[in-house]
Scaffold this active site. Structure first.
Site, PDB file in Angstrom:
ATOM      1  N   ARG A 236     -21.004 -16.869   1.798  1.00  0.00           N
ATOM      2  CA  ARG A 236     -21.503 -17.466   3.023  1.00  0.00           C
ATOM      3  C   ARG A 236     -21.313 -18.969   2.939  1.00  0.00           C
ATOM      4  NH1 ARG A 236     -20.930 -13.376   5.088  1.00  0.00           N
ATOM      5  NH2 ARG A 236     -22.266 -12.254   6.550  1.00  0.00           N
ATOM      6  N   GLU A 265     -20.147 -21.881  11.903  1.00  0.00           N
ATOM      7  CA  GLU A 265     -18.968 -21.163  12.388  1.00  0.00           C
ATOM      8  C   GLU A 265     -19.058 -20.951  13.893  1.00  0.00           C
ATOM      9  OE1 GLU A 265     -18.632 -17.611  10.024  1.00  0.00           O
ATOM     10  OE2 GLU A 265     -18.140 -18.735   8.213  1.00  0.00           O
ATOM     11  N   HIS A 283     -13.093 -16.731   8.317  1.00  0.00           N
ATOM     12  CA  HIS A 283     -14.096 -15.700   8.037  1.00  0.00           C
ATOM     13  C   HIS A 283     -13.588 -14.305   8.412  1.00  0.00           C
ATOM     14  CE1 HIS A 283     -18.721 -14.895   7.707  1.00  0.00           C
ATOM     15  NE2 HIS A 283     -17.996 -13.965   7.100  1.00  0.00           N
TER      16      HIS A 283
END
Length: 331
Positions: A236, A265, A283
């Protein structure tokens, strides 16, 4: 016919995932961000489950905006932005993707590690610029390569173990740092991240991100990793202090880095964009078809169990002690 449970989505899921959810549930709407004001007014009294991701999260205020909410399903492993104290207070169960995407994220980790250490992205750009004969600026001497190197894994959980399966073929030494020493592996164990970073050449961040390890990769850890070191993050984003990382890359404190996850994000900052010794991907470590199917199936199984009055399949560890809500369908 009994009324179907009502769910709200907090993430832009694929058409396939939405179709799987729609088979058994009424989708009342979608939020582009976790803002209580964005919960559709007509849906507020009816929403019983929120399907979102850990990087989006859910606050106490968001939960309060849906008085019948009894379940939050995180699509994917992480749940770092979930207010678990608020969920417990409101008797809301929270689930996550557990190990559903571990093989795929581990595969991605190998890919971006190679991209960083072998300077693949920089080499590709070099050819496209017509600079074949100039080669890559060689500030650090010859490219070391993985063979014979030391790989340190911060967080030897499901993803870490899947990564080990794949990286062993590169003839590397493996060490790890965990909350506790594992009895089922014989790799070198390090009690803290500083010790691991001092030992290894390549530091893989694969831990579960929570408040206890925010910015665990800081300036001191990067300095310990050293001028030939590489760090990559597939856990993360908030595990890495991005400002410290940018500074370390800019001033050659470490040789390179690779990020598949970011503190915020989508990433909209500037400080990382001009760094040619940083590989970035948006991601999608768990973005394969196989992983998507497994994660969608797990979300659906958690929903089905909960609204049948049974224990959910994959509760977040902090809420495992919470009993299933017997009448979740009627709440």
């Amino acid at each position: 016919m009994a009324q179907r449970p009502v769910i709200l989505t907090g993430f832009h899921f694929t058409k396939t995932a939405l179709a799987a959810l729609s088979e058994g549930y009424e989708i009342a709407g979608h939020m582009d961000r976790p803002d209580p004001a964005l919960v559709p007014v007509a849906a507020q009294p009816h929403v019983q489950a929120l399907v979102t991701t850990g990087s989006v999260g859910a606050s106490d205020a968001l939960m309060a905006a849906m008085p019948r909410l009894s379940l939050i399903c995180c699509y994917g492993t992480g749940y770092e932005r979930m207010d678990l104290a608020a969920a417990r207070k409101r008797n809301i169960m929270v689930t996550h993707g557990a190990d559903a995407n571990a093989p795929d994220v581990a595969e991605m980790a190998v890919g971006i590690l190679l991209a960083s250490t072998r300077r693949i992205v920089r080499a590709d750009k070099m050819i496209r610029r017509g600079d074949w004969t100039k080669r890559i600026p060689n500030r650090f001497g010859p490219i070391a390569g993985l063979s014979g190197g030391k790989v340190g894994i911060l967080g030897l959980g499901a993803i870490g173990m899947e990564f080990v399966k794949r990286i062993k073929g590169f003839d590397v030494e493996i060490g790890y740092c965990n909350r506790s020493k594992r009895s089922d592996v014989d790799f070198a164990y390090f009690p803290n991240v500083m010790a691991l970073a001092t030992w290894c050449d390549y530091l893989i961040v694969a831990l579960r991100s929570d408040a206890s390890n925010r910015h665990i990769i800081n300036a001191e850890v990067l300095k310990a990793l050293g001028p030939r070191g590489h760090v990559l993050n597939i856990s993360r984003g908030w595990a890495v202090d991005e400002a410290a990382l940018a500074d370390a890359l800019r001033h050659n404190v470490i040789e390179g880095a690779a990020l598949d996850v970011f503190d915020e994000e989508p990433y909209e900052g500037q400080e990382l964009l001009g760094l040619d010794n940083l590989v970035m991907t948006p991601h999608f470590g768990g973005g394969t078809e196989h992983a998507q199917r497994r994660m969608t199936s797990l979300v659906r199984r958690n929903l089905d169990a909960h609204f049948a009055g049974k224990p959910v399949i994959s509760p977040v560890p902090e809420l495992r002690d919470m009993a299933a809500i017997p009448d979740g369908r009627l709440r």
